[in-house]
Design a protein around this motif. Structure first.
Motif: not given
Length: 209
Positions: A48-54
């Motif tokens: 979730w957070f990795l996709c949000t960051e990208m």
């Protein structure tokens, strides 16, 4: 700029506790174990957070593009409503990606010595432990890699190309310095985005082999 930097900082702060506490526990204990529910929770939060960051990096690149290429229209184009809408879209994309991946993993069967040589739960090593067919999971990971990781990376690079082109047209050195200063913080983020993209691309290739 600070609106999206704030969201990026919040995402990084929340993402760290999903991995670090368990990793530190494993360093000081003899047995390094994690329940299946804990693994799924950790994987869900991380994706979730990795996709949000990208996705945030891409939005920040667009934000800088408008600020440098259309400075007189910036306050109109990137108003509060637009910024909130972009942030909402980023969150929806990240949540959807996370839930789809978790839903596909939960349906798999795991039995036997479930040992991973990783310090946190990640999709490729988790799929390697399954006795079920993981073809759909591999397709999902590869699709996410193409549309999310590669898409974000290409859009970010495209925005920076237009930005650099606009900077080269600035006649004064002072103007160029101000424009480059606006790129400093997002530039650090783009470097991290490149690292994340290469990591996901490598994982996707490992799944396909």
């Amino acid at each position: 700029m600070y609106f999206f930097l704030f969201h990026l900082a919040v995402v990084d702060i929340i993402c760290t506790p999903t991995i670090m506490p368990k990793m530190l526990e494993n360093l000081v204990t003899i047995t390094s174990t994690l329940s299946f529910a804990g693994c799924i929770a950790q994987l869900s939060s991380f994706t979730w957070f990795l996709c949000t960051e990208m996705a945030l990096f891409t939005v920040m690149a667009y934000n800088r593009y408008v600020a440098i290429c259309y400075p007189l229209h910036y306050s109109t184009v990137m108003n509060k409503r637009v910024c909130c809408s972009l942030s909402t879209v980023v969150t929806i994309i990240a949540v959807t990606n996370s839930w789809v991946n978790i839903g596909l993993i939960v349906r798999l069967t795991f039995c036997g010595p479930n040992i991973m040589n990783y310090f946190f739960c990640e999709i490729p090593p988790l799929l390697a432990l399954s006795y079920s067919s993981v073809k759909i999971n591999k397709i999902m990971v590869f699709t996410a890699d193409i549309f999310l990781a590669m898409g974000d990376f290409l859009l970010t690079c495209l925005s920076y190309c237009f930005i650099l082109k606009a900077i080269m047209k600035i006649r004064t050195c002072e103007g160029k310095k101000k424009a480059l200063y606006l790129l400093f913080s997002p530039h650090c983020g783009v470097s991290l985005l490149l690292h994340c993209y290469l990591h996901l691309h490598e994982a996707s290739l490992q799944l396909c082999l």
